[in-house]
Design an enzyme around this catalytic site. Structure first.
Site, PDB file in Angstrom:
ATOM      1  N   PHE A 248      34.598  46.596 -35.803  1.00  0.00           N
ATOM      2  CA  PHE A 248      34.816  47.722 -36.551  1.00  0.00           C
ATOM      3  C   PHE A 248      35.954  48.222 -36.323  1.00  0.00           C
ATOM      4  CE2 PHE A 248      29.874  48.245 -36.178  1.00  0.00           C
ATOM      5  CZ  PHE A 248      29.584  47.726 -37.535  1.00  0.00           C
TER       6      PHE A 248
ATOM      7  N   LYS B 139      24.959  44.003 -43.883  1.00  0.00           N
ATOM      8  CA  LYS B 139      26.348  43.687 -43.824  1.00  0.00           C
ATOM      9  C   LYS B 139      26.625  42.043 -44.020  1.00  0.00           C
ATOM     10  CE  LYS B 139      30.243  44.365 -40.572  1.00  0.00           C
ATOM     11  NZ  LYS B 139      30.619  42.927 -40.383  1.00  0.00           N
TER      12      LYS B 139
ATOM     13  N   TRP C  21      40.946  34.894 -47.831  1.00  0.00           N
ATOM     14  CA  TRP C  21      39.846  35.129 -48.634  1.00  0.00           C
ATOM     15  C   TRP C  21      40.207  34.203 -49.564  1.00  0.00           C
ATOM     16  CZ3 TRP C  21      37.866  36.151 -53.431  1.00  0.00           C
ATOM     17  CH2 TRP C  21      36.445  36.150 -53.703  1.00  0.00           C
TER      18      TRP C  21
ATOM     19  N   LYS D 187      37.786  41.833 -41.126  1.00  0.00           N
ATOM     20  CA  LYS D 187      38.357  41.497 -39.677  1.00  0.00           C
ATOM     21  C   LYS D 187      38.170  40.025 -39.506  1.00  0.00           C
ATOM     22  CE  LYS D 187      36.947  44.129 -36.573  1.00  0.00           C
ATOM     23  NZ  LYS D 187      35.882  44.434 -37.818  1.00  0.00           N
TER      24      LYS D 187
ATOM     25  N   PHE E  63      42.032  42.191 -52.207  1.00  0.00           N
ATOM     26  CA  PHE E  63      40.940  42.090 -52.934  1.00  0.00           C
ATOM     27  C   PHE E  63      41.430  41.902 -54.195  1.00  0.00           C
ATOM     28  CE2 PHE E  63      38.618  43.394 -49.477  1.00  0.00           C
ATOM     29  CZ  PHE E  63      37.280  43.527 -49.558  1.00  0.00           C
TER      30      PHE E  63
ATOM     31  N   ARG F 170      33.214  36.675 -32.034  1.00  0.00           N
ATOM     32  CA  ARG F 170      31.669  37.099 -31.553  1.00  0.00           C
ATOM     33  C   ARG F 170      30.664  36.294 -32.427  1.00  0.00           C
ATOM     34  NH1 ARG F 170      31.256  43.210 -33.002  1.00  0.00           N
ATOM     35  NH2 ARG F 170      32.449  42.450 -34.843  1.00  0.00           N
TER      36      ARG F 170
ATOM     37  N   ALA G 264      30.110  47.205 -31.861  1.00  0.00           N
ATOM     38  CA  ALA G 264      31.021  47.974 -31.531  1.00  0.00           C
ATOM     39  C   ALA G 264      30.803  49.366 -31.463  1.00  0.00           C
ATOM     40  CB  ALA G 264      32.466  47.608 -32.160  1.00  0.00           C
TER      41      ALA G 264
ATOM     42  N   THR H 169      37.308  37.574 -41.241  1.00  0.00           N
ATOM     43  CA  THR H 169      38.119  36.739 -42.346  1.00  0.00           C
ATOM     44  C   THR H 169      39.709  36.700 -41.907  1.00  0.00           C
ATOM     45  OG1 THR H 169      36.528  37.194 -44.137  1.00  0.00           O
ATOM     46  CG2 THR H 169      38.351  36.430 -44.904  1.00  0.00           C
TER      47      THR H 169
END
Length: 556
Positions: free
Chosen positions: A301, A105, A409, A71, A381, A94, A273, A73
């Site tokens: 999230f 994470k 990315w 998210k 990806f 955030r 979240a 990214t």
């Protein structure tokens, strides 16, 4: 390809003064924190009060895998892409918590060529906001126990203190503790516990306050527990809310940094979240709306958690109205929801993708209930097959929802052009008719029923005996007319992390209720969600190091 930290360490950063000049800020508007970071004065909002706001774009997601779905990214990549299209965009994110950074994470600064920098600073101590929140929280905790030790004039019932200590680290051993042991000089013995700093009510207050005095009032309004007659006791009765606010005098000012492509990024506040409301500060978002024609922000999230709370809590208190919502989906996560083992997620499997795509469909449906136009972003990806990508695109086309492939990315802003064009198309041609999901004046159970059925797809809600009593206590003291902040697993629409995809035939299990009166919401703890996470068997910290020349390795 280089690792995230290698990319960040080779970034061509501009001095932060150059970024502020892009935004029309003067040195009177900022406070420098080194060469590449600064804080923004709240006077910036006052001085631009009559200036028209930009467009607000919220980035949310499907229910994620443990590694997250990118998210941040996509948020960074979208902001960079808008700037490549010669749009004046400002990103609002955030702040990362040290718990996930050293846990499983990793950081929250984006990834690949869509990152905010300086990455190491942002993911570690940054400008000290987390420490200020921790100190303010624990000052109140110390004042509570000191008051009891010094005679307990307020007749605080030590068995009914609901305010806990915090630290910004995953440490399961501190979830339940006993304080005051060791004899009379150390106070009265009582049960207590630690939460992670980002779950603190102080963090929520920082993110929902509109100015310094509002912050101070909210500090005083914190419900710390009850007296021996069952009456509520608030922080202001202990007389330390002014000192708590003093500790937060700099933390309340949003932080300004930049992306790898020198797009302005405001980073401020970081509630989780799944156990808090999951959004950056109202102040940061409002400043982004004043400084940019487009403010791109994110909520933690999946849309069932972060977006719901952004829309029903943050927008309510900040008088914000999003113009477009981007839902991030990854093929990996949708296959995960379709039953593919994590070791097999890199292998093409359209059949399992089709089985798991109901999660995306449900999140789209959820967002549409708020009256805001939706765009789906497929966060690509390198293992995604053309067939899998085409399946999602056709699925969204059949739903009449705009969809774009994001390769941010790998390619940075250039890889987000298609997404940016779809978002701009929505902003220029579709009208948002935003409305909250429920009225806060409804009863606690009515609000919880609406969220559970409308957003999670549950049949109903089951309450523990403890929760039933807590509801009565909250109603008795007149604090039941607040929005609901559900603490729930992020991995499922239900409160059971094993129920993937778009589950049905389940109830939400509420085990506990807590009023965060200063923040202005009621926390509803469901399932087995924890407010103090633990470290995994092999924490990310084990792979981190610093070399003799100061180079950091293993941070991501």
């Amino acid at each position: 390809m280089k690792s995230d930290i290698e990319i960040a360490q080779n970034a061509d950063m501009q001095p932060i003064i150059k970024i502020t000049e892009k935004l029309g800020l003067t040195e009177d508007d900022i406070e420098f924190y080194g060469k590449y970071k600064c804080k923004i004065s709240l006077d910036v909002l006052k001085n631009r009060e009559k200036q028209k706001d930009g467009k607000l774009v919220l980035v949310t997601a499907i229910n994620p895998t443990p590694a997250g779905e990118g998210k941040s990214t996509v948020t960074v990549g979208l902001g960079q892409a808008l700037c490549k299209l010669n749009k004046n965009a400002v990103i609002a994110l955030r702040e990362p918590s040290l718990g996930p950074v050293f846990g499983i994470k990793g950081g929250a600064a984006g990834g690949g060529y869509s990152q905010v920098v300086p990455m190491e600073d942002i993911n570690l101590h940054f400008t000290g906001d987390m420490h200020a929140i921790t100190a303010a929280n624990n000052l109140l905790s110390a004042a509570i126990d000191n008051h009891i030790h010094q005679g307990n004039a307020l007749r605080i019932d030590s068995r009914r203190i609901i305010f806990k200590r915090v630290m910004d680290m995953n440490d399961r051993a501190l979830r339940n503790i006993v304080v005051g042991m060791g004899g009379k000089a150390n106070g009265f013995v009582r049960e207590d516990g630690f939460m992670i700093t980002v779950a603190s009510e102080i963090m929520a207050i920082l993110c929902l306050a509109n100015d310094l005095m509002d912050l101070k009032k909210r500090m005083g309004d914190i419900l710390i527990g009850y007296n021996l007659d069952g009456e509520p006791i608030y922080a202001k009765e202990l007389g330390v809310h002014g000192a708590m606010t003093l500790l937060m005098k700099d933390a309340i000012k949003p932080n300004l940094v930049q992306t790898l492509e020198n797009t302005p990024a405001i980073i401020h506040g970081g509630p989780f979240a799944n156990i808090a409301h999951g959004c950056n500060s109202i102040l940061a978002t409002k400043i982004a709306l004043k400084l940019g024609d487009y403010a791109v922000t994110e909520a933690g999230f999946g849309a069932d958690l972060g977006a719901e709370k952004f829309l029903d809590i943050k927008c309510r208190y900040g008088n914000l109205k999003p113009d477009c919502i981007v839902i991030v989906a990854t093929i990996r996560a949708l296959k995960h929801h379709g039953g593919v083992n994590k070791d097999e997620l890199s292998k093409p499997d359209v059949e399992k993708l089709a089985k798991g795509i109901g999660n995306l469909e449900k999140q789209i449906t959820n967002i549409k209930k708020y009256g805001v136009p939706v765009v789906v972003s497929i966060n690509k990806f390198i293992t995604d097959s053309d067939e899998e990508i085409k399946y999602i695109q056709n699925f969204c086309d059949d739903l009449g929802v705009k969809v774009a492939l994001a390769e941010v990315w790998e390619k940075g802003g250039e890889g987000g052009i298609a997404l940016a064009e779809k978002v701009l198309d929505v902003l220029e041609n579709e009208q948002s008719s935003f409305k909250c999901l429920y009225e806060k004046e409804l009863s606690i159970k009515e609000k919880m029923d609406i969220i559970s059925k409308e957003i999670y797809g549950a049949d109903g809600v089951d309450y523990s005996k403890v929760a039933e009593k807590q509801i009565k206590d909250i109603e008795k003291i007149g604090l039941d007319k607040l929005p609901i902040c559900v603490a729930k697993t992020q991995y499922s629409l239900s409160d059971n992390p094993q129920l993937l995809g778009k589950p049905s035939g389940f109830n939400i299990n509420v085990r506990e209720m807590k009023v965060s009166n200063g923040a202005g919401f009621i926390v509803v703890l469901t399932g087995n969600v924890m407010t103090m996470p633990g470290l995994p068997k092999v924490p990310a910290a084990n792979k981190m190091d610093i070399l003799e020349d100061g180079t950091i390795e293993g941070l991501f």
